[in-house]
Scaffold this motif. Sequence first.
Motif, mmCIF file in Angstrom:
data_model
loop_
_atom_site.group_PDB
_atom_site.id
_atom_site.type_symbol
_atom_site.label_atom_id
_atom_site.label_comp_id
_atom_site.label_asym_id
_atom_site.label_seq_id
_atom_site.Cartn_x
_atom_site.Cartn_y
_atom_site.Cartn_z
ATOM 1 N N ILE A 211 -59.431 33.714 -53.876
ATOM 2 C CA ILE A 211 -58.266 32.939 -54.317
ATOM 3 C C ILE A 211 -58.679 31.875 -55.329
ATOM 4 O O ILE A 211 -57.991 31.639 -56.329
ATOM 5 C CB ILE A 211 -57.553 32.319 -53.108
ATOM 6 N N VAL A 212 -59.823 31.214 -55.091
ATOM 7 C CA VAL A 212 -60.296 30.203 -56.037
ATOM 8 C C VAL A 212 -60.592 30.843 -57.394
ATOM 9 O O VAL A 212 -60.245 30.312 -58.455
ATOM 10 C CB VAL A 212 -61.544 29.483 -55.493
ATOM 11 N N MET A 213 -61.214 32.019 -57.378
ATOM 12 C CA MET A 213 -61.510 32.723 -58.630
ATOM 13 C C MET A 213 -60.231 33.220 -59.305
ATOM 14 O O MET A 213 -60.163 33.329 -60.524
ATOM 15 C CB MET A 213 -62.449 33.893 -58.368
ATOM 16 N N LEU A 214 -59.208 33.518 -58.492
ATOM 17 C CA LEU A 214 -57.918 33.908 -59.057
ATOM 18 C C LEU A 214 -57.299 32.739 -59.816
ATOM 19 O O LEU A 214 -56.728 32.918 -60.902
ATOM 20 C CB LEU A 214 -56.980 34.382 -57.944
ATOM 21 N N LEU A 215 -57.421 31.531 -59.272
ATOM 22 C CA LEU A 215 -56.929 30.343 -59.969
ATOM 23 C C LEU A 215 -57.641 30.169 -61.313
ATOM 24 O O LEU A 215 -57.014 29.869 -62.336
ATOM 25 C CB LEU A 215 -57.149 29.102 -59.103
ATOM 26 N N VAL A 216 -58.958 30.370 -61.303
ATOM 27 C CA VAL A 216 -59.735 30.262 -62.547
ATOM 28 C C VAL A 216 -59.275 31.311 -63.548
ATOM 29 O O VAL A 216 -59.130 31.035 -64.746
ATOM 30 C CB VAL A 216 -61.240 30.405 -62.247
ATOM 31 N N ALA A 217 -59.043 32.533 -63.066
ATOM 32 C CA ALA A 217 -58.646 33.628 -63.963
ATOM 33 C C ALA A 217 -57.268 33.379 -64.576
ATOM 34 O O ALA A 217 -57.047 33.665 -65.758
ATOM 35 C CB ALA A 217 -58.646 34.945 -63.201
ATOM 36 N N LEU A 218 -56.337 32.854 -63.787
ATOM 37 C CA LEU A 218 -55.005 32.559 -64.319
ATOM 38 C C LEU A 218 -55.071 31.524 -65.437
ATOM 39 O O LEU A 218 -54.389 31.635 -66.456
ATOM 40 C CB LEU A 218 -54.097 32.066 -63.192
#
Length: 383
Positions: A211-218
């Motif tokens: 989820i943290v990496m998803l935030l970075v990707a967005l």
Amino acid sequence: MGNATIKEKMANNSTLDSVFSNRTGQNSSQPSPFTEIRENPLKTYLLGIIISICGNFLISISLNIQKYAHMRQSQLGDSRPYYTSVLWWMGVGLMGLGELGNFAAYGFAPASLIAPLGCVSVIASAVISVVFLKETLRATDIVGGALAVVGTYLLVTFAPHTSTHITAHLVQRYAVSWQFLIYLFLEVIVFCWSCSICTRGGIVMLLHVTIVMLLVALLASLTVISVKAMSGMITESIKGDLQLTYPIFYVMVVVMVASCAFQIKFLNQAMKIFDATEVVPINFVFFTASAITAGIVFYQEFQGLALLNILMFLFGCLLSFIGVFLIARDRPKIKTENITFIAMGKIPGRKCKDKVQPEAKSNAYGSLAAKLMCNKPGPQDDS
């Protein structure tokens, strides 16, 4: 009037060629290399690829230089802050040049190609660390490197070979297109949902890092959009068509700075909680996927591309993802030399020791740390 306008435009377009000719001593009647590259889409595309590869290679060198600076400082027992090291600053400078190269590459080649080429940095870093830092070469490194190289070849071969000339008017038109507005709306919803999940307790660790990496990707998708817009407008301005007077350029500057700042915040949060071997491959996969999506939605880079090219491009991405995962997975730790202390729980035959003493005949007997206590007391063995 019409003839005067045409002559004016021709004079403006030949300004850079005249400067090039004057500096190199070439005849102004002959086309300069700048003109040839500018007017040949394939050469522009190849130039973007070369700049991106060189930039990622410099980044890999910089990371290993900084790593070596930390290792040397630790081995010498130097208590000064790492930022006082000249070697460390040299690595930072090379990283700045590499990132500048990646920034420039977005002005020549599609964003959906430049982002996956980040795997070059991972491959080069693995090779450099083995040669110069004497890290262990594993079978997974060889397999992962081979897969990443094949994936990179497929990316370069089957990616869109044309890059649109990015102007301020084009960026404005793309920014209000219905497909981008829908994409932005969905991105905001997913971002808010991910933030709410991260603030809750009791999350499984693997889900948390994802989820943290998803935030970075967005956030990275907005970074890619703004960086390509800025790079394209700067490139067009250098060619003679000034774009820096349009407000959209400075809007993109603000978007880039804000998205980069929050990316750094979330990445630091992930690196504090999770190991780098988990963060690096997930971040690469998510960042690349978001960059490709941004290029497709905002810049419409896959428009008119054959189905075979799209499938082979995605297959190349998959191979690169697997290769990076194999290279980054379970990297061996740096061995620390001259270890002075032994962990209390590691003494053979004992689960815990209250005191550590040398031999009774030693002059130091009775002077060692009777003060050393175990962190986790446990029952001693019968022996």
